[in-house]
Design a protein around this motif. Sequence first.
Motif, PDB file in Angstrom:
ATOM      1  N   THR A 124      47.453  30.834  47.257  1.00  0.00           N
ATOM      2  CA  THR A 124      47.565  31.485  45.942  1.00  0.00           C
ATOM      3  C   THR A 124      48.615  31.087  45.030  1.00  0.00           C
ATOM      4  N   GLY A 125      49.828  30.977  45.615  1.00  0.00           N
ATOM      5  CA  GLY A 125      50.872  30.820  44.890  1.00  0.00           C
ATOM      6  C   GLY A 125      51.069  29.081  44.512  1.00  0.00           C
ATOM      7  N   ARG A 126      50.239  28.479  45.469  1.00  0.00           N
ATOM      8  CA  ARG A 126      50.204  27.041  44.948  1.00  0.00           C
ATOM      9  C   ARG A 126      49.198  26.936  43.913  1.00  0.00           C
ATOM     10  N   HIS A 127      48.100  27.902  43.467  1.00  0.00           N
ATOM     11  CA  HIS A 127      47.238  27.789  42.449  1.00  0.00           C
ATOM     12  C   HIS A 127      48.211  27.884  41.117  1.00  0.00           C
ATOM     13  N   ALA A 128      49.083  28.982  41.385  1.00  0.00           N
ATOM     14  CA  ALA A 128      50.092  29.378  40.099  1.00  0.00           C
ATOM     15  C   ALA A 128      50.687  28.342  39.894  1.00  0.00           C
ATOM     16  N   LEU A 129      51.133  27.311  40.819  1.00  0.00           N
ATOM     17  CA  LEU A 129      52.077  26.295  40.550  1.00  0.00           C
ATOM     18  C   LEU A 129      51.499  25.139  40.160  1.00  0.00           C
ATOM     19  N   ALA A 130      50.153  24.906  40.336  1.00  0.00           N
ATOM     20  CA  ALA A 130      49.258  23.942  39.768  1.00  0.00           C
ATOM     21  C   ALA A 130      49.133  24.142  38.396  1.00  0.00           C
ATOM     22  N   TYR A 131      48.865  25.308  37.814  1.00  0.00           N
ATOM     23  CA  TYR A 131      48.718  25.702  36.558  1.00  0.00           C
ATOM     24  C   TYR A 131      49.970  25.421  35.723  1.00  0.00           C
TER      25      TYR A 131
ATOM     26  N   LYS B 233      52.136  30.133  62.524  1.00  0.00           N
ATOM     27  CA  LYS B 233      51.369  31.297  62.650  1.00  0.00           C
ATOM     28  C   LYS B 233      52.410  32.474  62.025  1.00  0.00           C
ATOM     29  N   LEU B 234      52.735  32.117  61.083  1.00  0.00           N
ATOM     30  CA  LEU B 234      53.801  32.857  60.382  1.00  0.00           C
ATOM     31  C   LEU B 234      53.110  33.213  58.906  1.00  0.00           C
ATOM     32  N   HIS B 235      53.555  34.259  58.200  1.00  0.00           N
ATOM     33  CA  HIS B 235      53.352  34.796  56.901  1.00  0.00           C
ATOM     34  C   HIS B 235      53.958  34.375  55.924  1.00  0.00           C
ATOM     35  N   LEU B 236      53.168  33.482  54.973  1.00  0.00           N
ATOM     36  CA  LEU B 236      53.975  32.960  53.975  1.00  0.00           C
ATOM     37  C   LEU B 236      53.352  33.706  52.573  1.00  0.00           C
ATOM     38  N   GLN B 237      54.171  34.311  51.788  1.00  0.00           N
ATOM     39  CA  GLN B 237      53.742  35.154  50.748  1.00  0.00           C
ATOM     40  C   GLN B 237      54.516  34.566  49.490  1.00  0.00           C
ATOM     41  N   VAL B 238      53.905  34.569  48.390  1.00  0.00           N
ATOM     42  CA  VAL B 238      54.532  34.224  46.948  1.00  0.00           C
ATOM     43  C   VAL B 238      54.591  35.386  46.317  1.00  0.00           C
ATOM     44  N   ASN B 239      55.806  35.578  45.656  1.00  0.00           N
ATOM     45  CA  ASN B 239      55.904  36.921  44.895  1.00  0.00           C
ATOM     46  C   ASN B 239      55.319  36.850  43.431  1.00  0.00           C
ATOM     47  N   GLN B 240      54.073  36.602  43.320  1.00  0.00           N
ATOM     48  CA  GLN B 240      53.602  36.371  41.810  1.00  0.00           C
ATOM     49  C   GLN B 240      53.209  37.944  41.703  1.00  0.00           C
ATOM     50  N   SER B 241      54.158  38.555  40.935  1.00  0.00           N
ATOM     51  CA  SER B 241      54.340  39.911  40.890  1.00  0.00           C
ATOM     52  C   SER B 241      53.044  40.604  39.976  1.00  0.00           C
TER      53      SER B 241
ATOM     54  N   LYS C  17      58.361  33.250  42.909  1.00  0.00           N
ATOM     55  CA  LYS C  17      57.775  32.275  42.460  1.00  0.00           C
ATOM     56  C   LYS C  17      58.718  31.462  41.478  1.00  0.00           C
ATOM     57  N   PRO C  18      58.334  30.177  41.027  1.00  0.00           N
ATOM     58  CA  PRO C  18      57.292  29.179  41.585  1.00  0.00           C
ATOM     59  C   PRO C  18      57.656  29.056  43.389  1.00  0.00           C
ATOM     60  N   MET C  19      56.570  28.856  43.865  1.00  0.00           N
ATOM     61  CA  MET C  19      56.936  28.659  45.393  1.00  0.00           C
ATOM     62  C   MET C  19      57.745  27.609  45.735  1.00  0.00           C
TER      63      MET C  19
ATOM     64  N   ILE D  19      57.665  32.052  33.150  1.00  0.00           N
ATOM     65  CA  ILE D  19      56.854  33.035  32.656  1.00  0.00           C
ATOM     66  C   ILE D  19      55.291  32.468  32.649  1.00  0.00           C
ATOM     67  N   ALA D  20      55.165  30.905  32.518  1.00  0.00           N
ATOM     68  CA  ALA D  20      53.708  30.740  32.660  1.00  0.00           C
ATOM     69  C   ALA D  20      53.310  30.630  34.013  1.00  0.00           C
ATOM     70  N   VAL D  21      54.071  30.710  34.890  1.00  0.00           N
ATOM     71  CA  VAL D  21      53.455  30.699  36.368  1.00  0.00           C
ATOM     72  C   VAL D  21      52.889  32.132  36.706  1.00  0.00           C
ATOM     73  N   HIS D  22      53.527  33.042  35.997  1.00  0.00           N
ATOM     74  CA  HIS D  22      52.709  34.274  35.911  1.00  0.00           C
ATOM     75  C   HIS D  22      51.675  34.500  35.153  1.00  0.00           C
ATOM     76  N   MET D  23      51.916  34.129  33.929  1.00  0.00           N
ATOM     77  CA  MET D  23      50.645  34.552  32.913  1.00  0.00           C
ATOM     78  C   MET D  23      49.547  33.388  33.011  1.00  0.00           C
ATOM     79  N   ALA D  24      49.561  32.159  33.344  1.00  0.00           N
ATOM     80  CA  ALA D  24      48.514  31.305  33.769  1.00  0.00           C
ATOM     81  C   ALA D  24      47.971  31.614  34.935  1.00  0.00           C
ATOM     82  N   ASP D  25      48.459  32.113  36.016  1.00  0.00           N
ATOM     83  CA  ASP D  25      48.110  32.528  37.218  1.00  0.00           C
ATOM     84  C   ASP D  25      47.074  33.761  37.011  1.00  0.00           C
ATOM     85  N   MET D  26      47.389  34.692  36.016  1.00  0.00           N
ATOM     86  CA  MET D  26      46.915  35.866  36.001  1.00  0.00           C
ATOM     87  C   MET D  26      45.508  35.567  35.020  1.00  0.00           C
TER      88      MET D  26
END
Length: 330
Positions: free
Chosen positions: A305-312, A118-126, A98-100, A185-192
């Motif tokens: 979901t990682g995009r949502h965290a980035l948007a915040y 058709k690949l898996h993209l995952q963001v480490n919003q731990s 994060k952020p992605m 840090i906000a990328v984690h906490m705002a997402d939460m």
Amino acid sequence: MGKVKIGLIGCGKIASCSHTPAFKAIPGKAVITAVFDLKRENAEKIIKDNSLKAKIYTSVDELLKSGIDGVAINTPNSSHHELTIKALNAGVNVLVEKPMAVTLKQADEMIALAEKKKLHLQVNQSLRFAPAYVKIKEMIEAGKIGDPIHIRCLRASGSSPDKGWSPGAKWFVQKKFAGGLIMDIAVHMADMMGWYFGKASKVYSMSSIKIKGNDVPDNVTTLFDFANGATGVLELSWTIPVGGGLLEIYGSKGTIRLGFNPDGIEFATKPGKYKIVKPGKFKTSQEWFADAINGKKGCPVPGKTGRHALAYSLAIAESGEKSKAVTPSI
């Protein structure tokens, strides 16, 4: 496919303290076979410290052609988009820190390419994999607190990451690398907070730079106006000497707290009558990544979901700069 082969791009702090031990903890599902870092000594150290049977590559391109199934991208924020696009184009699944990305346009490009390939993209919003936070989500979803009313989160430390958590990593506090307290840090906490209470209609942020030489905010306070009528406050700082990590969640039927008792989550339905709730065990981000490569559905943090965290994060930054309420682009 069975056991998946994993590559590491970036062998610094997060790779050594999080990704590597987590992949090693699932030997039946994943194995690290390839590593790359701009500083070869970092790659050598991570192999030595973790007894990895992995090859050090001299370029990202070589690593991506080595036969790996997935790659963990653990590099400065400004490089996440470029490296993710390169990996996806090489046919490699991606777990990106994060952020992605640093813009929503970049995030959308990453998501679209992963879908196309058709690949898996995952963001480490731990936090979405952390047992205590997952348990709290389950409690809220089960109606333990009733209707959400207010959420308050404090996360503070006595120094910026380049001096404390990862000494010398100056990119954490440099705008050109998209560093700073918000993207860290906000990328984690705002997402939460959004994960627990739903979409925020508006955020209003106050930010400042108190550490001499920094060109990114190191103190941020943000008010949240959630679409469901609830409110929230996020307080972040790199300049509080004793630090702090507190979470308070208030609802019409109960209250959840974290960080007030070393035994874990606290829950109460009456004033002062808190009981301890044990979180249990949940799959790590890295185990979800390995399972997703093998076709398992339900990963908690796909690209969207990682995009949502980035948007915040971007809304918080914009609000602080313009001193006005901003609607996150979710």
